[in-house]
Scaffold this motif. Structure first.
Motif, short mmCIF file in Angstrom:
data_model
loop_
_atom_site.label_atom_id
_atom_site.label_comp_id
_atom_site.label_asym_id
_atom_site.label_seq_id
_atom_site.Cartn_x
_atom_site.Cartn_y
_atom_site.Cartn_z
N VAL A 1 -20.54 0.19 -1.42
CA VAL A 1 -19.92 0.29 -2.76
C VAL A 1 -18.49 0.80 -2.62
CG1 VAL A 1 -19.97 1.52 -4.97
CG2 VAL A 1 -22.10 0.63 -3.99
N ILE A 2 -18.34 1.87 -1.86
CA ILE A 2 -17.01 2.48 -1.68
C ILE A 2 -16.07 1.53 -0.94
CG2 ILE A 2 -15.77 4.37 -0.57
CD1 ILE A 2 -18.33 6.08 -1.08
N LYS A 3 -16.60 0.89 0.09
CA LYS A 3 -15.76 -0.03 0.88
C LYS A 3 -15.29 -1.20 0.02
CE LYS A 3 -16.01 -3.32 4.68
NZ LYS A 3 -16.86 -3.95 5.70
N ASP A 4 -16.21 -1.83 -0.71
CA ASP A 4 -15.83 -3.00 -1.53
C ASP A 4 -14.88 -2.60 -2.65
OD1 ASP A 4 -17.34 -4.56 0.07
OD2 ASP A 4 -18.97 -4.91 -1.34
N CYS A 5 -15.09 -1.44 -3.24
CA CYS A 5 -14.18 -0.97 -4.30
C CYS A 5 -12.80 -0.69 -3.74
CB CYS A 5 -14.74 0.29 -4.96
SG CYS A 5 -16.17 -0.01 -6.03
N SER A 6 -12.74 -0.17 -2.53
CA SER A 6 -11.44 0.10 -1.89
C SER A 6 -10.66 -1.19 -1.68
CB SER A 6 -11.65 0.80 -0.53
OG SER A 6 -12.32 2.02 -0.70
N ILE A 7 -11.38 -2.26 -1.38
CA ILE A 7 -10.73 -3.55 -1.13
C ILE A 7 -10.32 -4.22 -2.43
CG2 ILE A 7 -11.12 -5.90 -0.24
CD1 ILE A 7 -13.08 -4.59 1.80
N VAL A 8 -11.19 -4.17 -3.43
CA VAL A 8 -10.99 -4.95 -4.66
C VAL A 8 -10.03 -4.27 -5.64
CG1 VAL A 8 -12.15 -5.85 -6.71
CG2 VAL A 8 -13.22 -6.10 -4.47
N LEU A 9 -10.19 -2.95 -5.83
CA LEU A 9 -9.41 -2.27 -6.86
C LEU A 9 -7.97 -2.05 -6.41
CD1 LEU A 9 -12.08 0.32 -8.03
CD2 LEU A 9 -11.42 -1.81 -9.15
N ASN A 10 -7.07 -1.91 -7.39
CA ASN A 10 -5.64 -1.89 -7.08
C ASN A 10 -5.09 -0.50 -6.83
OD1 ASN A 10 -5.99 -1.08 -9.69
ND2 ASN A 10 -4.19 -2.13 -10.48
N ASN A 11 -5.92 0.53 -6.86
CA ASN A 11 -5.45 1.86 -6.45
C ASN A 11 -6.64 2.68 -5.96
OD1 ASN A 11 -6.58 3.64 -8.64
ND2 ASN A 11 -5.28 2.35 -9.93
#
Length: 654
Positions: free
Chosen positions: A359-369
């Motif tokens: 979850v954290i990894k994918d959010c780090s990649i997808v979100l813009n900050n």
């Protein structure tokens, strides 16, 4: 987040041929790309030639006034979270963590609502689109955070889990309330074109009481079908919901629910509602018929709404460990072969699989900050859910993400102050990162410099304190603000710079005959011991105060000590001797015979150096004449004072 142990693939960049190179400069706010070749001949680009710099990406969020509220408010929540003591049992801290999680979500929702209002009211199409995009991102962030709160932070058990998931879906599928409002405000709600959509939507969300209220309106219009509506109302009212705070066990609830489910199934098989397609549809939903649910894709909207509805009417006592099976099957069933799985789908699926790190990894990649992953990871870390996961480059996941987020805040003219608190709570690398970042904060004003200085002093960052003080002292000196320059150099404990500024004060005094910044010089205190020249400046000012207060003997003693103790620079001796003239001319004898001899010795020592300079042609003729006149006047006054002092002292002895 994963260690790369293979050679990266080569990416061809259009327009970059052989012999041409590109450079990159990475920063928290921008990524700059520049060509390292000169502009080719015949290029249509304007400019005299040379390398061109292109801004590839800019983090717009940090410059949004509305999102700045998100950063500021969440900063206060973050600081409060760090005060929760680690020695408390984890069970007693869980309600606190859930409360903090909800505080974070309320801040997200408040910013989202404000952005929606601005997006609607703005006349600028481009800005409206930008605000709309930010709203979409915040919606996704709040959706993910809420699910993580249910699954990880609150860790709801079977029974309670479905209730939380229902609240989650209802919160993020609010369009049914808008439709219901339109229906109820119409002249004839039961005949409104959206009436049945609202009723079915209520049933899909498990809002059965509201569905019953809507069905009553339809029953009054169809007296012939009143018994059928009454029967459906009975089924809806009897559907059991688990009560975590009640006395009923999960097993007892499961038995009760199965009995109700069998009753609904009997009515369906008996074709009790066959004459009314809408009621039959509701009955099929109540028994959890998958084909019927999939036919309501438009009302469900998303696969995860389909998942929660399916669980509600088929598996209300689902265990957390079984969620991922249902989630994966619902995703597969809901998305047809032409649909592409979105990043949000993957993140939610990872959450249902209880894979926190994915979850954290994918959010780090997808979100813009980094805002979301930094704060969520910090909260999960406090919940002791990330303890076993360390990275290979010096800090754990929590600290790494906080460092990245704080580094981004340091690029903003005011949010850098929030960043300091984030770095303070990074025990391994926070201090080193703060020392590097604090030096890059632009010291635009003295007020801002004092803020930065206070932060450094509170953390005993002596090297940074000296650096800031030197920068401000040099800036003040360039602007001829000697008092400010001296104050900063004293604060920096920079003896060499204090000496330089003291020299400037003395030069100004020689040129103007008065001191500037008297308050500062009068209140130097122990700081005057920083350098000999600063000591002399403070003592020389003290001499003038004594003289002004007509304390002539004390003034004379101090003046003489400045010369005999070699505190005064040789270049200033003539000024000191000239200052002695009014004391030598007093009717009362101020200087004793011994003191007068000392002054004579100093004068002769000074004149010998003046004669040497004159012989070497180092001084203009006019200056020599002035100096010679002063020397003659001093010799005359000293001789007269010596005679008077000898007579006075001889008379006293007799």
């Amino acid at each position: 987040m994963e260690e790369v142990d293979v050679e990266p693939t080569v990416t061809n960049i259009p327009g970059i041929g052989h012999g041409k190179h590109m450079g990159f400069a990475w920063g928290p706010g921008d990524i700059l790309v520049y060509e390292t070749h000169f502009k080719p001949s015949g290029s249509t680009l304007s400019g005299p030639g040379g390398s061109f710099i292109h801004k590839v990406r800019k983090d717009e969020d940090i410059n949004s006034p509305i999102l700045r509220k998100l950063f500021n408010e969440s900063h206060h929540i973050f600081v409060g979270l760090q005060t929760i003591k680690d020695d408390l049992p984890s069970k007693s801290k869980r309600p606190q963590f859930v409360s903090i999680s909800r505080n974070y979500r309320s801040v997200i929702r408040a910013c989202m609502e404000e952005l929606q209002q601005v997006a609607v009211s703005t006349r600028d199409t481009e800005m409206g689109t930008q605000y709309g995009n930010q709203v979409s991102i915040l919606l996704a962030i709040e959706l993910i955070w809420n699910l993580c709160e249910v699954l990880f932070i609150d860790a709801a058990p079977a029974g309670s889990l479905l209730l939380h998931l229902l609240d989650w879906v209802r919160l993020h599928k609010a369009d049914v309330d808008e439709k219901a409002k339109d229906v109820l405000q119409s002249d004839s709600p039961a005949e409104h074109h959206n009436y049945w959509d609202v009723v079915v939507s209520y049933v899909l969300q498990g809002r059965l009481e509201e569905a019953r209220q809507m069905l009553v309106k339809q029953a009054t219009l169809q007296p012939a079908s009143r018994n059928m509506y009454k029967l459906m109302d009975g089924l809806l009212s009897k559907m059991p919901f688990y009560n975590p705070g009640g006395t009923q066990t999960l097993t007892e609830f499961d038995v009760k629910w199965r009995n109700w489910h069998e009753e609904v199934d009997r009515y369906l098989k008996d074709n009790t509602f066959a004459s009314n397609l809408h009621l039959e549809l509701i009955c099929k939903i109540l028994v959890g018929d998958e084909d019927t649910l999939l036919e309501q894709k438009e009302l469900l909207g998303t696969w995860y709404h389909f998942l929660v509805t399916r669980l509600l009417y088929s598996h209300p006592t689902v265990k957390p460990t079984d969620l991922h099976y249902y989630a994966q099957s619902c995703l597969t069933m809901f998305l047809d072969s032409r649909s592409v799985q979105e990043p949000l789908d993957s993140i939610l699926l990872a959450a249902f699989e209880f894979d926190i790190y994915l979850v954290i990894k994918d959010c780090s990649i997808v979100l813009n900050n980094w805002w979301f992953v930094a704060h969520l990871t910090d909260l999960l870390d406090h919940c002791k859910l990330l303890q076993s996961h360390n990275l290979n480059f010096g800090s754990n996941m929590r600290e790494f993400l906080l460092l990245e987020y704080a580094s981004g805040l340091f690029t903003h003219h005011s949010l850098w102050q929030c960043a300091v608190d984030y770095l303070d709570h990074c025990p391994e690398l926070g201090r080193a990162c703060l020392e590097l970042q604090i030096e890059r904060v632009p010291l635009d004003t003295e007020r801002k410099a004092l803020k930065v200085l206070r932060i450094c002093e509170e953390r005993q960052m002596s090297e940074q304190v000296r650096s800031i003080c030197k920068i401000m002292a040099m800036r003040a000196l360039r602007n001829n603000r000697l008092g400010s320059a001296l104050s900063w150099s004293i604060r920096a404990k920079d003896a060499a710079f204090a000496t330089l500024i003291s020299e400037r004060f003395l030069q100004d005094y020689c040129a103007k005959g008065t001191f500037s910044d008297l308050d500062l010089i009068d209140n130097l205190g122990p700081a005057m011991l920083l350098s000999d020249r600063l000591t002399f400046l403070g003592k020389y000012r003290e001499f003038h105060k004594l003289y002004g207060e007509k304390r002539f003997k004390e003034a004379a003693k101090l003046l003489l000590s400045l010369m005999t103790a070699k505190i005064a620079p040789r270049s200033f001796w003539m000024t000191l001797l000239t200052d002695a003239l009014p004391l030598l001319e007093q009717k009362e004898v101020i200087f004793s015979a011994d003191q007068t001899y000392e002054l004579m010795y100093c004068l002769e020592e000074l004149t010998s150096s003046i004669d040497t300079a004159a012989a070497g042609g180092e001084r203009p003729m006019q200056e020599e004449d002035v100096e010679q006149t002063k020397v003659e006047l001093l010799r005359l006054s000293l001789a007269r004072n010596l005679a008077m002092a000898i007579v006075k002292e001889g008379t006293v002895e007799t």
